[in-house]
Design a protein around this motif. Sequence first.
Motif: not given
Length: 69
Positions: A2, A5-6, A10, A12, A41-43, A45
């Motif tokens: 997470l 991704a951030t 992104l 997450a 786990l959703t990713l 924009y």
Amino acid sequence: MLLSATAEGLGAVFHIPVGDEAARIKALVNAPEHYELTCLLTLGYVADNAFLPRQKAIDPLTRIHRGSW
């Protein structure tokens, strides 16, 4: 994951499917029938107009218990 991704710009979030959501997602991604989607786990924009809820402030001292509940 997470935090990574951030750092890449992104959004997450972990998501636990409810109702028939898991079956619909399995069909959408063509997952094998014997797979069980218990957590996702959703990713992606973040949309410009996305609702970003404020995190609830919690005092750890009222939540941590030692030797009792």
